[in-house]
Design an enzyme around this catalytic site. Structure first.
Site, PDB file in Angstrom:
ATOM      1  N   ARG A  86       0.832  -1.223   0.000  1.00  0.00           N
ATOM      2  CA  ARG A  86       0.000   0.000   0.000  1.00  0.00           C
ATOM      3  C   ARG A  86       0.861   1.266   0.000  1.00  0.00           C
ATOM      4  O   ARG A  86       0.477   2.286   0.587  1.00  0.00           O
ATOM      5  CB  ARG A  86      -0.924   0.052   1.223  1.00  0.00           C
ATOM      6  CG  ARG A  86      -1.960  -1.024   1.290  1.00  0.00           C
ATOM      7  CD  ARG A  86      -2.966  -0.938   0.150  1.00  0.00           C
ATOM      8  NE  ARG A  86      -4.120  -1.763   0.409  1.00  0.00           N
ATOM      9  CZ  ARG A  86      -4.183  -3.064   0.166  1.00  0.00           C
ATOM     10  NH1 ARG A  86      -3.166  -3.701  -0.393  1.00  0.00           N
ATOM     11  NH2 ARG A  86      -5.279  -3.747   0.434  1.00  0.00           N
ATOM     12  N   SER A 128     -10.792  -0.892   3.591  1.00  0.00           N
ATOM     13  CA  SER A 128      -9.965  -1.118   4.786  1.00  0.00           C
ATOM     14  C   SER A 128      -9.547   0.228   5.338  1.00  0.00           C
ATOM     15  O   SER A 128      -8.944   1.024   4.621  1.00  0.00           O
ATOM     16  CB  SER A 128      -8.691  -1.879   4.420  1.00  0.00           C
ATOM     17  OG  SER A 128      -8.983  -3.132   3.900  1.00  0.00           O
ATOM     18  N   GLU A 175      -4.821   3.180   6.598  1.00  0.00           N
ATOM     19  CA  GLU A 175      -4.523   3.098   5.168  1.00  0.00           C
ATOM     20  C   GLU A 175      -5.124   4.326   4.477  1.00  0.00           C
ATOM     21  O   GLU A 175      -4.593   4.806   3.480  1.00  0.00           O
ATOM     22  CB  GLU A 175      -5.133   1.813   4.595  1.00  0.00           C
ATOM     23  CG  GLU A 175      -4.905   1.692   3.114  1.00  0.00           C
ATOM     24  CD  GLU A 175      -5.619   0.521   2.463  1.00  0.00           C
ATOM     25  OE1 GLU A 175      -5.898  -0.482   3.128  1.00  0.00           O
ATOM     26  OE2 GLU A 175      -5.895   0.632   1.264  1.00  0.00           O
TER      27      GLU A 175
HETATM   28  N1  EPU Z   1     -10.666 -11.187  10.616  1.00  0.00           N
HETATM   29  C1  EPU Z   1     -11.384 -11.299  11.769  1.00  0.00           C
HETATM   30  N2  EPU Z   1     -12.360 -10.369  12.044  1.00  0.00           N
HETATM   31  C2  EPU Z   1     -12.633  -9.351  11.193  1.00  0.00           C
HETATM   32  C3  EPU Z   1     -11.892  -9.229   9.998  1.00  0.00           C
HETATM   33  C4  EPU Z   1     -10.905 -10.157   9.719  1.00  0.00           C
HETATM   34  O1  EPU Z   1     -11.164 -12.207  12.572  1.00  0.00           O
HETATM   35  O2  EPU Z   1     -13.505  -8.548  11.502  1.00  0.00           O
HETATM   36  C5  EPU Z   1      -9.643 -12.197  10.288  1.00  0.00           C
HETATM   37  C6  EPU Z   1     -10.133 -13.095   9.156  1.00  0.00           C
HETATM   38  O3  EPU Z   1     -10.848 -14.186   9.624  1.00  0.00           O
HETATM   39  C7  EPU Z   1      -8.839 -13.518   8.508  1.00  0.00           C
HETATM   40  C8  EPU Z   1      -7.943 -12.313   8.683  1.00  0.00           C
HETATM   41  O4  EPU Z   1      -8.491 -11.561   9.765  1.00  0.00           O
HETATM   42  O5  EPU Z   1      -8.260 -14.583   9.185  1.00  0.00           O
HETATM   43  C9  EPU Z   1      -7.790 -11.467   7.422  1.00  0.00           C
HETATM   44  O6  EPU Z   1      -9.029 -10.979   7.005  1.00  0.00           O
HETATM   45  P1  EPU Z   1      -9.380 -10.723   5.446  1.00  0.00           P
HETATM   46  O7  EPU Z   1      -8.673 -11.709   4.578  1.00  0.00           O
HETATM   47  O8  EPU Z   1     -10.840 -10.558   5.369  1.00  0.00           O
HETATM   48  O9  EPU Z   1      -8.851  -9.295   5.120  1.00  0.00           O
HETATM   49  P2  EPU Z   1      -7.446  -8.593   5.301  1.00  0.00           P
HETATM   50  O10 EPU Z   1      -6.282  -9.436   5.054  1.00  0.00           O
HETATM   51  O11 EPU Z   1      -7.453  -7.958   6.605  1.00  0.00           O
HETATM   52  C10 EPU Z   1      -6.680  -7.422   3.083  1.00  0.00           C
HETATM   53  C11 EPU Z   1      -6.799  -6.054   2.412  1.00  0.00           C
HETATM   54  C12 EPU Z   1      -8.119  -5.897   1.702  1.00  0.00           C
HETATM   55  C13 EPU Z   1      -8.234  -7.013   0.667  1.00  0.00           C
HETATM   56  C14 EPU Z   1      -8.154  -8.363   1.420  1.00  0.00           C
HETATM   57  C15 EPU Z   1      -8.145  -9.523   0.460  1.00  0.00           C
HETATM   58  C16 EPU Z   1      -5.431  -4.567   3.747  1.00  0.00           C
HETATM   59  C17 EPU Z   1      -5.419  -3.432   4.704  1.00  0.00           C
HETATM   60  N3  EPU Z   1      -6.632  -5.002   3.387  1.00  0.00           N
HETATM   61  O12 EPU Z   1      -7.616  -7.473   4.127  1.00  0.00           O
HETATM   62  O13 EPU Z   1      -8.090  -4.647   1.011  1.00  0.00           O
HETATM   63  O14 EPU Z   1      -9.453  -6.926  -0.041  1.00  0.00           O
HETATM   64  O15 EPU Z   1      -6.904  -8.432   2.140  1.00  0.00           O
HETATM   65  O16 EPU Z   1      -6.921  -9.570  -0.210  1.00  0.00           O
HETATM   66  O17 EPU Z   1      -4.380  -5.030   3.341  1.00  0.00           O
HETATM   67  C18 EPU Z   1      -8.745  -2.369   0.960  1.00  0.00           C
HETATM   68  O18 EPU Z   1      -7.553  -2.082   0.836  1.00  0.00           O
HETATM   69  O19 EPU Z   1      -9.633  -1.470   1.022  1.00  0.00           O
HETATM   70  C19 EPU Z   1      -9.138  -3.752   1.087  1.00  0.00           C
HETATM   71  C20 EPU Z   1     -10.399  -4.105   1.282  1.00  0.00           C
END
Ligand code: EPU
Length: 337
Positions: free
Chosen positions: A165, A236, A332
């Site tokens: 990012r 995010s 972010e």
């Molecule tokens: N989780 C929870 N509770 C929550 C949210 C997440 O326990 O409320 C846990 C999930 O179960 C999982 C882990 O956290 O084990 C990761 O969650 P998830 O894969 O949903 O999302 P992320 O890795 O936190 C990132 C990006 C997203 C992107 C997704 C998919 C960032 C800041 N965010 O989220 O990007 O869509 O991966 O690749 O890196 C954005 O930038 O606006 C965005 C949505």
């Protein structure tokens, strides 16, 4: 070119909060942008280039400057071979319209980034990413105008210094260049990236096409992230923090179910959504702002939030994660004063 004074910009940023900008300017060509940079309006006032407003948090209800929005929307194939396509895309093209265009032409590389809000110019500044792909993986060059001299400069992918990012346009060269177009390199026989999270489980058995991937990514995003007409948000809100492996190992002793992704041999990334969730923030409200029930990483404008509600909620979340886990999470979204 269109110049509007005292512009109500609720529909110009995806948090959809009641904010006024002193000026809102839209330009259609690089020539218009160059003229604007020589104009008294931009010489005498602070200004901010914006895209779809999907990564912005206006901190006050008045932005006392000029918001500059590109509506440069040309899409030009620069070179095409049997295996790849180089395509130049104007900064004002809606990102997901471009992804749809790639998929319908059979050009692979952008499909995992389907349905991300925002525009092409911002994609190259923010290095948007999802489901194991970052836009840097398909960026060939970034065309810009230098603000100080109003002259063009092309950045190669390496010169953009991309990270998670992040790019040179968010750090060393912040506020120095305006992106006017991005040249992407797409593949006609793409290698699919299906190993992130639950992506593969959402796909049909057998041969998978980029159109299947696009459909699956859209379905997952729709199930986790608020639809723009449901609640205002900026996707995010926080970045996933990167911490030393030793810190992770120590935390794991107390929180054995803490998820993590390896970054390199000495660092891991921890999902901020998980940290926020486990601190008990799911669904919590502050004024009109709230933590989204289905994904704690997303702060929403639930009920006529004002900027102060979101700022206060984000501060409280940050403090609570710091106190509970000793981990600093950073937004972010870009805070705009
Ligand atoms: N989780 C929870 N509770 C929550 C949210 C997440 O326990 O409320 C846990 C999930 O179960 C999982 C882990 O956290 O084990 C990761 O969650 P998830 O894969 O949903 O999302 P992320 O890795 O936190 C990132 C990006 C997203 C992107 C997704 C998919 C960032 C800041 N965010 O989220 O990007 O869509 O991966 O690749 O890196 C954005 O930038 O606006 C965005 C949505």
């Amino acid at each position: 070119m269109r110049i509007e004074e005292n512009c109500f910009i609720k529909e110009r940023h995806t948090f959809r909060m009641p904010v006024y900008a002193r000026w809102f300017v839209e330009y259609d060509t690089v020539g218009d942008l160059i003229s604007l940079l020589h104009s008294d309006l931009l010489r005498n006032h602070s200004f901010l280039p914006i895209g779809g407003g999907s990564n912005l948090l206006f901190v006050h209800e008045h932005y006392d400057g000029v918001l500059l929005h590109s509506v440069i929307r040309d899409v030009t194939v620069l070179n095409e071979t049997d295996s790849e396509v180089l395509v130049k895309v104007g900064a004002g093209v809606v990102w997901d319209d471009f992804v749809a265009h790639c998929v319908s032409n059979g050009w692979g590389g952008a499909e995992n980034l389907s349905y991300i809000p925002g525009e092409v110019g911002a994609s190259a500044v923010q290095n948007i990413g999802a489901y194991g792909v970052e836009v840097k993986d398909i960026i060939h060059e970034v065309e810009t105008i230098e603000i100080a001299t109003a002259s063009p400069r092309i950045f190669t992918n390496a010169e953009c210094e991309y990270g998670y990012r992040s790019s040179i346009f968010k750090h060393a060269l912040k506020g120095k260049y305006i992106v006017t177009a991005v040249v992407y390199r797409l593949q006609k026989n793409p290698r699919l990236h299906l190993d992130y999270g639950n992506l593969r489980h959402s796909l049909p058995e057998g041969d998978i096409t980029i159109a299947d991937v696009r459909r699956a990514v859209i379905d997952i995003r729709r199930s986790k992230l608020p639809e723009p007409d449901e609640y205002g948000s900026a996707g995010s809100f926080f970045m996933n923090p990167v911490i030393p492996v030793e810190q992770y190992e120590a935390l794991k002793a107390t929180y054995p179910d803490m998820p993590h992704y390896e970054v390199d041999s000495t660092h891991v990334k921890v999902p901020a959504g998980w940290l926020i969730d486990r601190c008990g923030w799911k669904g919590k409200e502050e004024g009109g702002a709230a933590v989204y029930e289905k994904q704690c990483l997303v702060l929403i404008n639930k009920n006529n939030a004002c900027p102060g509600d979101v700022v206060t909620l984000a501060d409280k979340i940050k403090q609570s994660v710091q106190q509970t886990y000793g981990i600093t999470i950073n937004p972010e979204v870009n805070y705009i004063e």
